[in-house]
Scaffold this motif. Sequence first.
Motif, mmCIF file in Angstrom:
data_model
loop_
_atom_site.group_PDB
_atom_site.id
_atom_site.type_symbol
_atom_site.label_atom_id
_atom_site.label_comp_id
_atom_site.label_asym_id
_atom_site.label_seq_id
_atom_site.Cartn_x
_atom_site.Cartn_y
_atom_site.Cartn_z
ATOM 1 N N PHE A 104 7.555 15.736 -20.676
ATOM 2 C CA PHE A 104 7.652 16.976 -21.432
ATOM 3 C C PHE A 104 6.275 17.632 -21.568
ATOM 4 O O PHE A 104 6.113 18.826 -21.300
ATOM 5 C CB PHE A 104 8.254 16.697 -22.819
ATOM 6 C CG PHE A 104 8.451 17.928 -23.647
ATOM 7 C CD1 PHE A 104 9.602 18.689 -23.522
ATOM 8 C CD2 PHE A 104 7.490 18.328 -24.561
ATOM 9 C CE1 PHE A 104 9.789 19.824 -24.282
ATOM 10 C CE2 PHE A 104 7.660 19.472 -25.322
ATOM 11 C CZ PHE A 104 8.815 20.226 -25.183
ATOM 12 N N VAL A 105 5.282 16.853 -21.970
ATOM 13 C CA VAL A 105 3.928 17.385 -22.163
ATOM 14 C C VAL A 105 3.347 17.885 -20.842
ATOM 15 O O VAL A 105 2.742 18.961 -20.785
ATOM 16 C CB VAL A 105 3.001 16.343 -22.818
ATOM 17 C CG1 VAL A 105 1.548 16.816 -22.846
ATOM 18 C CG2 VAL A 105 3.481 16.033 -24.232
ATOM 19 N N GLN A 106 3.546 17.139 -19.780
ATOM 20 C CA GLN A 106 2.994 17.547 -18.494
ATOM 21 C C GLN A 106 3.639 18.833 -17.988
ATOM 22 O O GLN A 106 2.964 19.677 -17.390
ATOM 23 C CB GLN A 106 3.091 16.414 -17.480
ATOM 24 C CG GLN A 106 2.107 15.309 -17.851
ATOM 25 C CD GLN A 106 1.957 14.243 -16.806
ATOM 26 O OE1 GLN A 106 2.034 14.536 -15.628
ATOM 27 N NE2 GLN A 106 1.732 13.018 -17.240
ATOM 28 N N GLU A 107 4.924 19.024 -18.234
ATOM 29 C CA GLU A 107 5.572 20.277 -17.842
ATOM 30 C C GLU A 107 5.098 21.430 -18.723
ATOM 31 O O GLU A 107 4.846 22.527 -18.235
ATOM 32 C CB GLU A 107 7.094 20.148 -17.898
ATOM 33 C CG GLU A 107 7.662 19.342 -16.760
ATOM 34 C CD GLU A 107 7.284 19.881 -15.388
ATOM 35 O OE1 GLU A 107 7.455 21.094 -15.135
ATOM 36 O OE2 GLU A 107 6.801 19.085 -14.559
ATOM 37 N N ALA A 108 4.967 21.183 -20.017
ATOM 38 C CA ALA A 108 4.512 22.237 -20.932
ATOM 39 C C ALA A 108 3.089 22.682 -20.602
ATOM 40 O O ALA A 108 2.781 23.875 -20.663
ATOM 41 C CB ALA A 108 4.599 21.747 -22.376
ATOM 42 N N LYS A 109 2.239 21.753 -20.221
ATOM 43 C CA LYS A 109 0.849 22.122 -19.943
ATOM 44 C C LYS A 109 0.711 22.947 -18.666
ATOM 45 O O LYS A 109 -0.282 23.626 -18.485
ATOM 46 C CB LYS A 109 -0.062 20.893 -19.905
ATOM 47 C CG LYS A 109 -0.177 20.209 -18.577
ATOM 48 C CD LYS A 109 -1.273 19.168 -18.594
ATOM 49 C CE LYS A 109 -1.677 18.805 -17.184
ATOM 50 N NZ LYS A 109 -2.822 17.924 -17.146
ATOM 51 N N LYS A 110 1.710 22.928 -17.803
ATOM 52 C CA LYS A 110 1.678 23.715 -16.566
ATOM 53 C C LYS A 110 1.987 25.195 -16.803
ATOM 54 O O LYS A 110 1.712 26.022 -15.953
ATOM 55 C CB LYS A 110 2.696 23.168 -15.557
ATOM 56 C CG LYS A 110 2.365 21.813 -15.018
ATOM 57 C CD LYS A 110 3.486 21.363 -14.084
ATOM 58 C CE LYS A 110 3.324 19.934 -13.643
ATOM 59 N NZ LYS A 110 4.478 19.490 -12.824
ATOM 60 N N LEU A 116 3.103 30.281 -22.624
ATOM 61 C CA LEU A 116 3.357 29.148 -23.521
ATOM 62 C C LEU A 116 3.257 29.597 -24.974
ATOM 63 O O LEU A 116 4.085 29.227 -25.812
ATOM 64 C CB LEU A 116 2.381 28.013 -23.232
ATOM 65 C CG LEU A 116 2.542 26.754 -24.069
ATOM 66 C CD1 LEU A 116 3.883 26.075 -23.800
ATOM 67 C CD2 LEU A 116 1.391 25.781 -23.770
ATOM 68 N N GLU A 117 2.254 30.420 -25.262
ATOM 69 C CA GLU A 117 2.101 30.960 -26.615
ATOM 70 C C GLU A 117 3.316 31.791 -27.011
ATOM 71 O O GLU A 117 3.835 31.662 -28.127
ATOM 72 C CB GLU A 117 0.837 31.825 -26.681
ATOM 73 C CG GLU A 117 0.630 32.500 -28.011
ATOM 74 C CD GLU A 117 -0.568 33.437 -28.016
ATOM 75 O OE1 GLU A 117 -0.526 34.407 -28.797
ATOM 76 O OE2 GLU A 117 -1.533 33.217 -27.261
ATOM 77 N N LEU A 118 3.797 32.632 -26.103
ATOM 78 C CA LEU A 118 4.968 33.464 -26.391
ATOM 79 C C LEU A 118 6.216 32.606 -26.609
ATOM 80 O O LEU A 118 6.989 32.848 -27.542
ATOM 81 C CB LEU A 118 5.196 34.460 -25.252
ATOM 82 C CG LEU A 118 4.115 35.524 -25.050
ATOM 83 C CD1 LEU A 118 4.364 36.302 -23.764
ATOM 84 C CD2 LEU A 118 4.023 36.453 -26.249
ATOM 85 N N ALA A 119 6.402 31.597 -25.774
ATOM 86 C CA ALA A 119 7.571 30.719 -25.902
ATOM 87 C C ALA A 119 7.533 29.939 -27.217
ATOM 88 O O ALA A 119 8.544 29.851 -27.926
ATOM 89 C CB ALA A 119 7.638 29.761 -24.712
ATOM 90 N N ALA A 120 6.378 29.384 -27.539
ATOM 91 C CA ALA A 120 6.253 28.619 -28.787
ATOM 92 C C ALA A 120 6.438 29.531 -29.995
ATOM 93 O O ALA A 120 7.049 29.135 -30.996
ATOM 94 C CB ALA A 120 4.896 27.913 -28.839
ATOM 95 N N TYR A 163 10.559 28.422 -21.243
ATOM 96 C CA TYR A 163 11.169 27.720 -22.375
ATOM 97 C C TYR A 163 12.496 27.091 -21.961
ATOM 98 O O TYR A 163 12.773 25.931 -22.299
ATOM 99 C CB TYR A 163 11.360 28.683 -23.549
ATOM 100 C CG TYR A 163 11.950 28.023 -24.767
ATOM 101 C CD1 TYR A 163 11.134 27.307 -25.646
ATOM 102 C CD2 TYR A 163 13.307 28.094 -25.040
ATOM 103 C CE1 TYR A 163 11.667 26.687 -26.764
ATOM 104 C CE2 TYR A 163 13.852 27.475 -26.154
ATOM 105 C CZ TYR A 163 13.026 26.772 -27.015
ATOM 106 O OH TYR A 163 13.573 26.154 -28.109
ATOM 107 N N GLU A 164 13.310 27.832 -21.219
ATOM 108 C CA GLU A 164 14.585 27.283 -20.745
ATOM 109 C C GLU A 164 14.357 26.078 -19.828
ATOM 110 O O GLU A 164 15.115 25.113 -19.877
ATOM 111 C CB GLU A 164 15.417 28.356 -20.042
ATOM 112 C CG GLU A 164 16.073 29.323 -21.004
ATOM 113 C CD GLU A 164 16.946 28.630 -22.044
ATOM 114 O OE1 GLU A 164 17.798 27.795 -21.674
ATOM 115 O OE2 GLU A 164 16.766 28.909 -23.245
ATOM 116 N N ASN A 165 13.314 26.127 -19.016
ATOM 117 C CA ASN A 165 12.992 24.985 -18.155
ATOM 118 C C ASN A 165 12.606 23.766 -18.989
ATOM 119 O O ASN A 165 12.989 22.645 -18.657
ATOM 120 C CB ASN A 165 11.883 25.342 -17.167
ATOM 121 C CG ASN A 165 12.341 26.340 -16.129
ATOM 122 O OD1 ASN A 165 13.544 26.545 -15.913
ATOM 123 N ND2 ASN A 165 11.393 26.997 -15.493
#
Length: 185
Positions: A104-110, A116-120, A163-165
Amino acid sequence: MSLKQPHVAAARIVQDAGGELVGRTRLQKVAFLMQLAGFDKSFSFEYRHYGPYSEDLSQAMDIAVLLGPVDEVERVADWGGRYSIYSLTGEVPGVDYDADRSSFVQEAKKIDAVELELAATAAYLFEVEGIGKIYPGNPWEETARRKPTKVVGGRLAKAAQAYENLRKIKTVNPLPELPPLGQSI
């Protein structure tokens, strides 16, 4: 699971990221999404200009840098701002490897930092502030309203797709299903 030593939980995020994580904002957003996914409850978050933010996480990372096992190198971005590169300098004590958490973390960091900011932010507005969940509105549209300069160039749609991914990755708790762009309750 919540770790008793917050600096260990902060270092674990860098470990799960494969030993390196670029950006303080990225650290904050990855940690928030990890919390939503049920991987960690070590930090409390509030809304700030850049979306979900945890002062506890910021302080914990400072301690992890001071005591180890994290190294922080600050760089100047092309646009003049500063960013941090966090890297592991050794083992994170007392932390078991969790393949799902690490994936999860490795996908989020990509994900692109702004996306990422917008999704979070959209996830925070939905889950914490209740926009589109309890209160009328759409968290994506509210994100665009709060961050108009960041959604240009199709970034909001890219953030929604990213985010969906992330939602497809195995987690302890499924990430909340956000209303699609343009759909309000």
